[in-house]
Design a protein around this motif. Structure first.
Motif, PDB file in Angstrom:
ATOM      1  N   TRP A  78       0.811  -1.213   0.000  1.00  0.00           N
ATOM      2  CA  TRP A  78       0.000   0.000   0.000  1.00  0.00           C
ATOM      3  C   TRP A  78       0.846   1.265   0.000  1.00  0.00           C
ATOM      4  O   TRP A  78       0.450   2.286  -0.572  1.00  0.00           O
ATOM      5  N   GLN A  79       2.026   1.221   0.632  1.00  0.00           N
ATOM      6  CA  GLN A  79       2.853   2.432   0.691  1.00  0.00           C
ATOM      7  C   GLN A  79       3.255   2.894  -0.708  1.00  0.00           C
ATOM      8  O   GLN A  79       3.156   4.078  -1.036  1.00  0.00           O
ATOM      9  N   ALA A  80       3.712   1.949  -1.524  1.00  0.00           N
ATOM     10  CA  ALA A  80       4.107   2.289  -2.895  1.00  0.00           C
ATOM     11  C   ALA A  80       2.917   2.816  -3.690  1.00  0.00           C
ATOM     12  O   ALA A  80       3.033   3.775  -4.456  1.00  0.00           O
ATOM     13  N   ILE A  81       1.740   2.201  -3.463  1.00  0.00           N
ATOM     14  CA  ILE A  81       0.535   2.626  -4.175  1.00  0.00           C
ATOM     15  C   ILE A  81       0.150   4.048  -3.779  1.00  0.00           C
ATOM     16  O   ILE A  81      -0.161   4.888  -4.625  1.00  0.00           O
ATOM     17  N   HIS A  82       0.196   4.338  -2.485  1.00  0.00           N
ATOM     18  CA  HIS A  82      -0.190   5.657  -2.010  1.00  0.00           C
ATOM     19  C   HIS A  82       0.805   6.722  -2.462  1.00  0.00           C
ATOM     20  O   HIS A  82       0.398   7.805  -2.924  1.00  0.00           O
ATOM     21  N   LEU A  83       2.091   6.428  -2.333  1.00  0.00           N
ATOM     22  CA  LEU A  83       3.100   7.408  -2.737  1.00  0.00           C
ATOM     23  C   LEU A  83       3.045   7.670  -4.237  1.00  0.00           C
ATOM     24  O   LEU A  83       3.140   8.816  -4.688  1.00  0.00           O
ATOM     25  N   ARG A  84       2.871   6.613  -5.006  1.00  0.00           N
ATOM     26  CA  ARG A  84       2.776   6.762  -6.458  1.00  0.00           C
ATOM     27  C   ARG A  84       1.514   7.532  -6.830  1.00  0.00           C
ATOM     28  O   ARG A  84       1.525   8.382  -7.727  1.00  0.00           O
ATOM     29  N   GLY A  85       0.410   7.248  -6.152  1.00  0.00           N
ATOM     30  CA  GLY A  85      -0.842   7.950  -6.413  1.00  0.00           C
ATOM     31  C   GLY A  85      -0.738   9.436  -6.097  1.00  0.00           C
ATOM     32  O   GLY A  85      -1.198  10.283  -6.870  1.00  0.00           O
ATOM     33  N   ILE A  86      -0.128   9.758  -4.967  1.00  0.00           N
ATOM     34  CA  ILE A  86       0.032  11.162  -4.570  1.00  0.00           C
ATOM     35  C   ILE A  86       0.936  11.895  -5.555  1.00  0.00           C
ATOM     36  O   ILE A  86       0.650  13.028  -5.970  1.00  0.00           O
ATOM     37  N   GLN A  87       2.020  11.247  -5.968  1.00  0.00           N
ATOM     38  CA  GLN A  87       2.939  11.881  -6.922  1.00  0.00           C
ATOM     39  C   GLN A  87       2.281  12.058  -8.288  1.00  0.00           C
ATOM     40  O   GLN A  87       2.465  13.082  -8.948  1.00  0.00           O
ATOM     41  N   SER A  88       1.484  11.067  -8.701  1.00  0.00           N
ATOM     42  CA  SER A  88       0.778  11.159  -9.980  1.00  0.00           C
ATOM     43  C   SER A  88      -0.266  12.268  -9.946  1.00  0.00           C
ATOM     44  O   SER A  88      -0.447  13.006 -10.918  1.00  0.00           O
ATOM     45  N   ALA A  89      -0.949  12.387  -8.818  1.00  0.00           N
ATOM     46  CA  ALA A  89      -2.016  13.379  -8.690  1.00  0.00           C
ATOM     47  C   ALA A  89      -1.471  14.795  -8.576  1.00  0.00           C
ATOM     48  O   ALA A  89      -2.034  15.728  -9.152  1.00  0.00           O
ATOM     49  N   TYR A  90      -0.385  14.967  -7.835  1.00  0.00           N
ATOM     50  CA  TYR A  90       0.027  16.317  -7.453  1.00  0.00           C
ATOM     51  C   TYR A  90       1.456  16.690  -7.833  1.00  0.00           C
ATOM     52  O   TYR A  90       1.919  17.777  -7.463  1.00  0.00           O
ATOM     53  N   GLY A  91       2.137  15.827  -8.571  1.00  0.00           N
ATOM     54  CA  GLY A  91       3.525  16.104  -8.927  1.00  0.00           C
ATOM     55  C   GLY A  91       3.729  17.434  -9.626  1.00  0.00           C
ATOM     56  O   GLY A  91       4.797  18.045  -9.518  1.00  0.00           O
ATOM     57  N   LYS A  92       2.712  17.907 -10.349  1.00  0.00           N
ATOM     58  CA  LYS A  92       2.813  19.180 -11.074  1.00  0.00           C
ATOM     59  C   LYS A  92       2.098  20.322 -10.350  1.00  0.00           C
ATOM     60  O   LYS A  92       1.974  21.424 -10.893  1.00  0.00           O
ATOM     61  N   ALA A  93       1.647  20.063  -9.129  1.00  0.00           N
ATOM     62  CA  ALA A  93       0.980  21.112  -8.351  1.00  0.00           C
ATOM     63  C   ALA A  93       1.999  22.161  -7.910  1.00  0.00           C
ATOM     64  O   ALA A  93       3.173  21.847  -7.688  1.00  0.00           O
ATOM     65  N   PRO A  94       1.579  23.416  -7.771  1.00  0.00           N
ATOM     66  CA  PRO A  94       2.506  24.508  -7.478  1.00  0.00           C
ATOM     67  C   PRO A  94       3.363  24.315  -6.234  1.00  0.00           C
ATOM     68  O   PRO A  94       4.513  24.746  -6.197  1.00  0.00           O
ATOM     69  N   PHE A  95       2.803  23.670  -5.194  1.00  0.00           N
ATOM     70  CA  PHE A  95       3.521  23.583  -3.926  1.00  0.00           C
ATOM     71  C   PHE A  95       3.910  22.146  -3.563  1.00  0.00           C
ATOM     72  O   PHE A  95       4.257  21.868  -2.419  1.00  0.00           O
TER      73      PHE A  95
END
Length: 207
Positions: A78-95
């Motif tokens: 689950w850790q890899a899934i959550h970290l990958r999901g967060i990076q995919s969702a917000y990697g291009k977010a301003p902050f």
């Protein structure tokens, strides 16, 4: 002093943080029983084509046991899934690059129980929101003095607009034409950064 009793959610929603607005002290009860179908082990983030629920797997059949005794199942990645999901969702977010380093090491660490993980994440969230809130963990269920008890109030069952804490206040999101309300606090932090607390104030539901 405003003292608020609250459940310890995983990367809590915007509704959670509007509900505790003005609290000077949060009271947490590790002996309260784990509730299925709750936000104790799940949060919602916005991906390019959908809202994704990230869930932490729990060991065993999830009996009604105290929160502090709920063990995380690391047999599932689950850790890899959550970290990958967060990076995919917000990697291009301003902050994202500014705030993600606060969360990454906590999510990569193997906490034996859900309580410790959620407590560390909540502490970081309050710090990033610059809320000077005292967190008190009470080992017994009795409290001294007057409190606002919000335990069991913010749950997946039932919509946030039927409760009295949060009203949707749009802010810039990365995906979609329509604003998606009441996601994880991560969505707000990564998208608006230091303006997050201002948005939360605007999202307080009017009486």
């Amino acid at each position: 002093m405003t003292r608020v009793a609250i459940d310890l959610h995983y990367l809590p929603s915007l509704e959670f943080f509007t509900a505790i607005d003005g609290a000077e002290e949060l009271l947490l009860f590790p002996q309260d029983l784990y509730q299925r179908q709750s936000f104790l082990n799940r949060t919602r983030i916005l991906l390019a084509n959908k809202v994704e629920t990230l869930s932490i797997p729990i060991q065993g059949r999830r009996p009604r046991i105290p929160m502090r005794e709920v063990k995380i199942d690391y047999g599932q990645k689950w850790q890899a899934i959550h970290l990958r999901g967060i990076q995919s969702a917000y990697g291009k977010a301003p902050f994202f690059e500014y705030f993600f380093p606060y969360f990454q090491p906590i999510l990569e660490r193997q906490h034996s129980n859900l309580w410790d993980l959620n407590l560390q994440l909540l502490t970081i969230c309050l710090k990033l929101l610059r809320r000077p809130v005292k967190i008190t963990v009470l080992e017994n269920k009795e409290t001294i003095g007057e409190i606002v008890d919000l335990r069991g109030q913010i749950v997946p069952k039932g919509a946030f607009y039927n409760r009295s804490y949060y009203q949707a206040t749009p802010y810039p999101q990365l995906f979609g034409l329509d604003f998606e309300p009441n996601l994880s606090i991560l969505d707000l932090l990564f998208c608006v950064g230091p303006e997050a607390e201002k948005v939360l104030k605007q999202s307080l539901k009017k009486p």
